[in-house]
Scaffold this motif. Structure first.
Motif, short mmCIF file in Angstrom:
data_model
loop_
_atom_site.label_atom_id
_atom_site.label_comp_id
_atom_site.label_asym_id
_atom_site.label_seq_id
_atom_site.Cartn_x
_atom_site.Cartn_y
_atom_site.Cartn_z
N ASN A 1 0.83 -1.21 0.00
CA ASN A 1 0.00 0.00 0.00
C ASN A 1 0.86 1.26 0.00
O ASN A 1 0.61 2.21 -0.73
CB ASN A 1 -0.92 0.02 1.23
CG ASN A 1 -2.03 -1.00 1.12
OD1 ASN A 1 -2.23 -1.58 0.04
ND2 ASN A 1 -2.72 -1.25 2.21
N GLU B 1 1.23 4.08 -2.92
CA GLU B 1 0.83 5.46 -2.69
C GLU B 1 1.96 6.44 -3.00
O GLU B 1 1.74 7.51 -3.55
CB GLU B 1 0.39 5.62 -1.23
CG GLU B 1 -0.27 6.96 -0.97
CD GLU B 1 -0.33 7.27 0.51
OE1 GLU B 1 -0.69 6.37 1.28
OE2 GLU B 1 -0.01 8.40 0.88
N LYS C 1 -6.69 -1.03 1.75
CA LYS C 1 -5.72 -0.04 1.29
C LYS C 1 -5.11 0.74 2.44
O LYS C 1 -4.28 1.62 2.25
CB LYS C 1 -6.40 0.96 0.34
CG LYS C 1 -6.71 0.38 -1.02
CD LYS C 1 -6.93 1.53 -2.00
CE LYS C 1 -7.84 1.15 -3.13
NZ LYS C 1 -9.26 1.06 -2.74
N GLU D 1 -2.99 1.99 5.65
CA GLU D 1 -1.61 1.84 6.10
C GLU D 1 -1.59 1.65 7.62
O GLU D 1 -0.58 1.87 8.27
CB GLU D 1 -0.80 3.08 5.73
CG GLU D 1 -0.56 3.19 4.26
CD GLU D 1 -0.08 4.59 3.86
OE1 GLU D 1 0.49 5.29 4.70
OE2 GLU D 1 -0.30 4.96 2.70
#
Lengths: 335, 529
Positions: free
Chosen positions: A70, A74, B148, B150
């Motif tokens: 992830n 990002e 998704k 973190e």
């Protein structure tokens, strides 16, 4: 000898001959910019070469493959290095250092605060140490090989021989723990008044002064001594000038170039090299900021810090060179 | 005062005994009424929390990269900061580790422990004055369980399939039964925020006893008392200041000069020196963290159980606790659980240093030549010393260990979980199930000993869904024995959490859950002038 006809030489060369000082400064400036670019490549490349990337290091032992993926996604860590480098460079040229990967805070804003703190500490240390060092250096020359010279030498050599963290700990032990007269830790924060701030940085400033004093003092002493052996100093002595007056008036100005150099080097050190002192005294400066960022591979922060450190070094060296040239006209016409 | 009355007064101090009970028992122990009464008044007075004052903590672990988003809390510093301003749904009991209500008032599992219903407390206000609703709770959990995300809690909450509000209640549906679900919600990332923190994850608005008033990452955080706190048994000081101090000597200097009231991470090597300072108290708490030597069960030569046993018998655990931990720790027994966990399997024989047995198994394994052990200072404090100490104790069993010191930078990426024999550490987990699922399940990402056994996995999943505690305890015992006798883990010691405070700090709770009174230190102590 008459000047050669102007049509026969390149315009650049003509400029150089007419304004030698300005040309030299411009040359230095351009070189500095090129150097900064080179440094940015080295910083970027160096960070790429470090083991582990931000995603794994930041999450540490609690990194699940999902979370790592992830984060990489990002931040666009999957893209090629060159793409990321030029993007970063483009932003940096526009003065935008991006935001920290870890905290999402604006790097520019953070650095503003941290650099302010570092410059405050360094400036305070410089204001005390530079006049002190130059003055002590002159004193040492005046009393050369006599008791005051020896005392100055021994004390400053002892201070420079001890590692800075050790000096820091000694100062803390005596002034904060044993006598309780100094403030510790030296943590400064935004809402702090100037008086409290100055109190807070008393011990780190003392440490820094002790660390940089000897280097500057000894260079001053050596430079003046070497001038002292020259013929015109003998003349000064023969025409009956007082010893101290001849040092200040005739020897010191001619020894200025090496002194300026060592002072610039130490000023740069005060801004860039004080990481250990910042850690020991819990002082929120640039060094501490960069160390934190390197630990988790927070690239935008490390790059910005690296670039600023490099800029400080390059700038101070440039200023030293220029001042040295101004102080010694002979350097203006290199043969 | 004899030991019994000392015990009685300490019970009063911790609030567990009434005047009538105390005097009755003290008189039975042969103390006159007047003395007993005076004793009670004194100890009850000592127990009564004082309110007010400005508490200063000096903590290791802060960094300029710290984020205010609870999902990204990572450092010790942020762990403590988060506990000041936020609440979780569930807390753990400091003494037993059992789940106790916080923002969730009560809970109820389905028969197969796969559906859990939590009743959410009413009348709780966020710092901005808005009342806590079930929607905030659902949004928070959804944010942390999003694929998704973190969030540091993502792994813990992996089995949650569905989160929904049912009336005022929170209903969690799991992919498989899990009897420990409430304890998983004690994770410090799971701070309940308005609308789950989706609007502004960095706002630091919670329901905790303190409001965050200023924050500079890695430098300082300050708090003021939340006047509308829904609980009265916490938050005794008026204001808190947490200062980041990553240098151990700086922490000690700040504490002994009285500039801060509390520091964490006291180095076992210097703790005896610190003890000499007149105004300092050492606070040492048993913990679940452990320092380990890990062998990959599927890599030669460690794929031979006799060699693994030889290396286990060659470990001098007593010497490790004494020399590496300075005595601030407990013996390990080669499985990652100790008696601070609920349902700890008692009565398993302590493995001791036995060079003869080690030599016997070593010979049987048929291995010859040296064994390469990789280590680093970052593996755990004293990691390199521990490796050398181990090298010595192995020598007596005729086993030659080659110690290779690896750079600390990148140790977790290049050595741990990659190389077949290395030193490492594990922090504890809230439950046995979690500890085993994280590192001993065949499919676990962090199975750093490469312990892969179908029967173990099956037992683990069975125990997870088992609501009958006796049966569950039996299963955990079998699992512990498997890891102990056949696994790739050498676990010489559980480290204590060693912190220190000035003597003004009262009411410190030794919480077995985690370091710094499970992060709650600032909200639980009070200052005695």
């Amino acid at each position: 000898m008459s000047n050669p006809p102007s049509g026969h030489i390149l315009p650049g060369l003509r400029f150089k001959q007419r304004f030698p000082l300005l040309a030299l400064i411009l040359e230095r400036f351009v070189l500095s910019i090129i150097l900064l670019f080179a440094v940015s490549v080295v910083i970027f490349g160096g960070l790429e070469a470090l083991p582990g990337d931000f995603a794994t290091t930041y999450l540490g032992q609690s990194a699940t493959p999902q979370a790592v993926a992830n984060i990489r996604q990002e931040l666009g860590l999957n893209r090629p290095v060159t793409t990321r480098y030029f993007e970063w460079l483009g932003d940096a040229l526009r003065g935008d250092f991006g935001s920290s990967w870890a905290s999402k805070n604006s790097v520019g804003e953070q650095i503003g605060k941290r650099l302010g703190n570092s410059l405050f500490l360094a400036g305070f240390a410089a204001v005390i140490s530079v006049p002190l060092a130059v003055g002590l250096g002159m004193l040492a020359v005046h009393f050369r090989n006599r008791l005051p010279d020896k005392i100055i030498n021994i004390i400053s050599l002892a201070a420079i021989s001890l590692p800075e963290f050790f000096i820091g700990y000694l100062l803390i032990l005596f002034f904060a723990v044993k006598f309780g007269v100094a403030t510790f830790p030296a943590t400064v924060y935004e809402s702090m008044g100037l008086v409290d701030r100055l109190k807070a940085i008393a011990l780190p400033t003392a440490t820094l002064v002790l660390v940089v004093l000897a280097h500057m003092m000894r260079m001053t002493r050596a430079a003046i001594l070497s001038v002292m052996s020259s013929a015109y100093m003998e003349t000064a002595e023969l025409k009956g000038l007082g010893a101290f007056r001849s040092i200040v008036k005739h020897a010191a100005p001619n020894a200025l170039a090496p002194i300026i150099n060592v002072v610039a080097l130490n000023l740069a050190y005060l801004v860039v090299g004080v990481v250990v002192v910042e850690v020991v005294f819990v002082y929120p400066g640039m060094g501490q900021y960069m160390v934190d960022a390197v630990t988790v591979r927070d690239m935008p922060v490390v790059q910005a810090c690296g670039l600023i450190f490099a800029a400080v070094y390059i700038f101070l060296n440039m200023v030293a060179d220029i001042l040295a040239i101004i102080a010694n006209p002979r350097l203006r016409h290199p043969r | 005062m004899n030991r019994y009355t000392k015990y009685l007064t300490s019970r009063v101090t911790s609030g567990g005994l009434s005047r009538r009970e105390f005097i009755g028992r003290a008189m039975a122990a042969g103390i006159t009424l007047a003395v007993a009464d005076k004793l009670f008044t004194e100890s009850a007075h000592a127990a009564e929390p004082k309110r007010g004052g400005h508490l200063k903590l000096g903590l290791e672990g802060g960094a300029a990269t710290d984020s205010k988003d609870p999902a990204k809390f990572l450092s010790q510093f942020m762990f403590c900061v988060g506990r000041c301003w936020g609440d979780m749904l569930v807390e753990s009991d400091p003494l037993t580790g059992a789940a106790v209500p916080a923002l969730a008032e009560s809970w109820e599992p389905s028969k197969d422990a796969a559906t859990w219903t939590f009743k959410i407390r009413k009348g709780v206000k966020f710092h901005d004055g808005k009342e806590l609703t079930i929607d905030d709770v659902v949004a928070t959990l959804k944010r942390h369980t999003d694929a998704k995300s973190e969030s540091g809690a993502l792994g813990v909450l992996g089995s949650i399939k569905d989160i929904k509000a049912d009336g005022g209640n929170l209903v969690l549906t799991l992919s498989e039964g899990n009897a420990d679900m409430p304890l998983l919600l004690t994770d410090y990332h799971l701070v309940i925020q308005p609308n789950g923190g989706n609007d502004d994850p960095l706002a630091s608005i919670g329901t905790g006893p303190y409001r965050l008033t200023s924050f500079e990452p890695g430098v300082r955080a300050t708090f003021e008392k939340n006047k509308d706190d829904w609980r009265s048994d916490r938050g005794y000081v008026d204001s808190i200041e947490i200062i980041g101090m990553n240098d151990a000597t700086a922490r000690i200097a700040a504490l002994s000069s009285g500039q801060v009231h509390y520091i964490n991470r006291v180095d076992p090597k210097t703790v005896d020196l610190l003890k000499r300072a007149p105004n300092v108290e050492i606070l040492s708490t048993s913990g679940r963290g452990h320092y380990v030597f890990i062998m990959h069960c599927d890599t030669a030569p460690f794929d031979n159980n006799d060699l693994r046993l030889a290396l286990k018998y060659a470990m001098d655990r007593e010497a490790m606790v004494k020399k590496i931990l300075g005595g601030y720790g407990k013996l390990g027994n080669d499985f990652p659980i100790n008696n601070t966990y609920a349902l700890f399997p008692e009565g398993i024989e302590q493995r001791a240093y036995d060079p003869d047995k080690a030599a016997f198994h070593y010979k049987k394994s048929g291995h010859s030549g040296s064994v390469l052990l990789r280590t680093s200072e970052v593996a755990f404090p004293g990691g390199v010393d521990a490796a050398v100490l181990y090298q010595e104790s192995c020598k007596k069993a005729g086993i030659e260990i080659e110690v290779k010191r690896e750079p600390g930078d990148g140790y977790w990426t290049n050595v741990w979980n990659v190389q077949p024999f290395s030193t490492s550490y594990w922090g504890g987990r809230p439950t046995q199930d979690q500890m085993y699922s994280t590192a001993y399940l065949s499919t676990a990402d962090w199975n750093d000993t490469r312990f892969k056994r179908a029967d173990f996995d099956k037992l683990l999943l069975q125990a997870r869904a088992e609501l009958d505690e006796t049966k569950r305890k039996d299963m955990y015992r079998t699992m512990a024995m498997m890891v102990r006798d056949e696994g790739g883990l050498i676990l010489p010691m559980f480290n204590d959490f060693v912190n220190a405070s000035t003597k003004q700090v009262k009411g410190y709770v030794h919480d077995i859950g985690n370091d710094m009174s499970n992060g709650y230190v600032a909200t639980r102590v009070w200052l005695d002038a």
